[in-house]
Write a protein that holds these residues in place. Sequence first.
Motif, PDB file in Angstrom:
ATOM      1  N   LYS A  67       0.820  -1.215   0.000  1.00  0.00           N
ATOM      2  CA  LYS A  67       0.000   0.000   0.000  1.00  0.00           C
ATOM      3  C   LYS A  67       0.854   1.266   0.000  1.00  0.00           C
ATOM      4  O   LYS A  67       0.647   2.172  -0.812  1.00  0.00           O
ATOM      5  CB  LYS A  67      -0.928   0.001   1.232  1.00  0.00           C
ATOM      6  N   SER A  68       1.794   1.308   0.936  1.00  0.00           N
ATOM      7  CA  SER A  68       2.635   2.513   1.015  1.00  0.00           C
ATOM      8  C   SER A  68       3.423   2.698  -0.269  1.00  0.00           C
ATOM      9  O   SER A  68       3.588   3.818  -0.763  1.00  0.00           O
ATOM     10  CB  SER A  68       3.607   2.421   2.190  1.00  0.00           C
ATOM     11  N   THR A  69       3.913   1.598  -0.818  1.00  0.00           N
ATOM     12  CA  THR A  69       4.679   1.684  -2.059  1.00  0.00           C
ATOM     13  C   THR A  69       3.806   2.229  -3.183  1.00  0.00           C
ATOM     14  O   THR A  69       4.246   3.100  -3.948  1.00  0.00           O
ATOM     15  CB  THR A  69       5.222   0.298  -2.438  1.00  0.00           C
ATOM     16  N   LEU A  99      -2.709  10.116   2.030  1.00  0.00           N
ATOM     17  CA  LEU A  99      -2.588   9.891   3.462  1.00  0.00           C
ATOM     18  C   LEU A  99      -2.240   8.433   3.724  1.00  0.00           C
ATOM     19  O   LEU A  99      -2.936   7.536   3.259  1.00  0.00           O
ATOM     20  CB  LEU A  99      -3.894  10.232   4.189  1.00  0.00           C
ATOM     21  N   ASP A 100      -1.158   8.220   4.432  1.00  0.00           N
ATOM     22  CA  ASP A 100      -0.766   6.858   4.769  1.00  0.00           C
ATOM     23  C   ASP A 100      -1.092   6.622   6.243  1.00  0.00           C
ATOM     24  O   ASP A 100      -0.392   7.133   7.116  1.00  0.00           O
ATOM     25  CB  ASP A 100       0.734   6.670   4.508  1.00  0.00           C
ATOM     26  N   GLU A 101      -2.200   5.883   6.504  1.00  0.00           N
ATOM     27  CA  GLU A 101      -2.553   5.586   7.893  1.00  0.00           C
ATOM     28  C   GLU A 101      -2.693   6.849   8.741  1.00  0.00           C
ATOM     29  O   GLU A 101      -2.042   6.979   9.769  1.00  0.00           O
ATOM     30  CB  GLU A 101      -1.406   4.785   8.503  1.00  0.00           C
ATOM     31  N   PHE A 124       2.704  11.108   5.889  1.00  0.00           N
ATOM     32  CA  PHE A 124       3.454   9.865   5.982  1.00  0.00           C
ATOM     33  C   PHE A 124       3.041   9.039   7.182  1.00  0.00           C
ATOM     34  O   PHE A 124       2.617   9.556   8.203  1.00  0.00           O
ATOM     35  CB  PHE A 124       4.954  10.163   6.109  1.00  0.00           C
ATOM     36  N   GLN A 125       3.249   7.732   7.019  1.00  0.00           N
ATOM     37  CA  GLN A 125       3.008   6.821   8.118  1.00  0.00           C
ATOM     38  C   GLN A 125       3.866   7.226   9.336  1.00  0.00           C
ATOM     39  O   GLN A 125       3.451   7.077  10.465  1.00  0.00           O
ATOM     40  CB  GLN A 125       3.385   5.404   7.658  1.00  0.00           C
ATOM     41  N   GLN A 126       5.078   7.699   9.078  1.00  0.00           N
ATOM     42  CA  GLN A 126       5.974   8.054  10.202  1.00  0.00           C
ATOM     43  C   GLN A 126       6.106   9.555  10.415  1.00  0.00           C
ATOM     44  O   GLN A 126       7.106  10.025  10.921  1.00  0.00           O
ATOM     45  CB  GLN A 126       7.370   7.543  10.024  1.00  0.00           C
TER      46      GLN A 126
END
Lengths: 230, 382
Positions: free
Chosen positions: A44-46, A159-161, A89-91
């Motif tokens: 997903k992130s990729t 949006l990632d998570e 980002f997720q982070q």
Amino acid sequence: MIEAKNINKFYGNGDSKFQVLKNINLTIKNGDFAVILGASGSGKSTLLNVLSGLERPDSGEVLYDSANIAVFSDNELTKFRKNNIGFIFQQYFLLPNLNVRKNIKMGADLVGNTEYTAIIEALGLGEKMQKTPNELSGGEQQRVSIARALAKQPQVLFLDEPTGALDEQTGRQVLNYIAQLQAENGFTVIMVTHNHNIANMANTIISMNSGRVSDITQNQTPLNAYEIGW
Amino acid sequence: MVISIKDAAKLFGISIIACCAVLVCTLFLNFYFDIMQIKDLIVSQQAIAMYEAQISQVKVVCIATGGGLLLTSVVMLLFYIKNYIDTHKKSLGILKAIGYPNIKIAKHFWVFGLSVLLGSAIGFAGAFCLMPAFYAQQNSGSILPEVTINFHVSILFCLVILPAVLFAALAIIYAYFKLKRAVLALLKDSPSDTSTPKKHKDNGKKQLPFIKELQKSTLSQKKSLVFFVIFSAFCFSAMTQMSFKMRELSSEMMGAMMLLIGLALALSTLFIAITAVVRGNFKTIAIMRTLGYSQKECRYAILDGYRPMSYIGFAVGTLYQHFMLQIAVDVVFADFDNIPEYNFDFIAMFVSLAIFIAIYELLIFFYSEKTKKLSVKEIMLD
Ligand SMILES: Nc1ncnc2c1ncn2[C@@H]1O[C@H](COP(=O)(O)OP(=O)(O)OP(=O)(O)O)[C@@H](O)[C@H]1O
Ligand SMILES: [Mg+2]
């Protein structure tokens, strides 16, 4: 309109070569609210990175209104991201040595947006403006990264998570605010989430399974952030 | 674990610095000790004069290299170690969180001693290779009785073994004290690698553009990097100009050698400093790039702020080497009638400045090209 055509992406080489994205095809209309679901590690992130021009696919096309960003040079991609893309980002990736206000200004300045304080207030960060990221809770950091992306007034928001670190109440508030801004400004939202309930807010639901898009469904009756389950 | 072999290889800068400094000092100290041993054999008037001239020359070089090269390389090494450990804070924190005792983690940093040992051992061996030629050169015309090359254990100990042990101990102690902090303080991105940063009054009214603000805070919050840059420019200017000057105060071969060594030292110092600056700001640059800031804007906000600092360092270094050499000459030739004339060398300064600017800009250009390819992916696991 965003179109992905036959996207393949590999990591590593030789024996450790590994295909993360396998022949991805999808279309997302302008102003859509699309959600990408899938197990951890399914790519997903990729996919998000490839769609937003952070990474190039090894083959295939990523078309924004018929412009293929997969062949853009680095400079063209930078300019493209600057003018079109907001990314959460997720982070988080906040700048540790700048306070909240400056971190958000970092997004706003790129497009000459001077009205970004409204976003800070709306995300409940008004009292944290002078704090640096290490003085914030995880959820607060997440909201700063959301504010930074929104302050850029993007055409497409990735949006990632985005609600991973938020409790139900704050999560609903943030989603509601994003949906409200979307209704006002008409940007496109593409969101990765593990929370299946959030998919009920979307028009387009994309399911991923070990690097492939296994299913795309259209949701005719999206719910709002307070109607969905959690 | 904390430091892999690959990491240790990155410490080659330390080895180069140690090697150069030890090479010069060994040559001269060894000669000094050996010539002292034949003192009683010197009888003729001419030989005594020659002997005294030799001794004073060795003293000038030792004071100048000792005060210049050696001291600056020691500070540089200390700084390099500090910076290295600071940037590995997170790995330290993770190991500590898992439950490793502090000292068990800290002791891995002994490899710094190893790279110092490696460098100084090579320098020491190199000095012995050059020694026959050097001795012949010092005693050209054979006015003095033959000076035989002896091996002095005390030099080996003081210039090779002692520094290695000291730097290993220092690195371990520094890492140990870093580790005494709370686990979370190590794991979290703290705004600065030193103590708590001064809170700037930020009322949001004075609306500087973001990249201006970033430039200001990059400099004010990563003070150790600013110091690093100033110091390396200082070393560069002091070392190059000093070695230019040394050419006049001593023989031709010596001068050429000093020049080479000075340049090698100056280059590695500058290289290390700029690498540290870029690495220290990698994350910021990557995040800016993903948002869509152009490469030029990143360079302006992050790297350009250090340039004025480097010129300050260069200016201070110029003054330092001038007075340092003057003092060395004054002290050593105090009892002599005809003190060698010693003037400020503008040509040396301009040449050194030109080289400095060229190298500085080249390195910055190289790294800013490199940041073009920087992706978030690379910093994700940072
Ligand atoms: N740089 C890389 N090199 C090699 N493999 C990678 C790299 N980045 C990601 N992968 C692999 O690609 C796969 C997909 O990663 P990705 O981050 O897209 O997953 P994801 O669906 O976002 O998972 P999660 O929900 O846990 O965030 C994973 O199996 C991961 O191991
Ligand atoms: Mg992911």
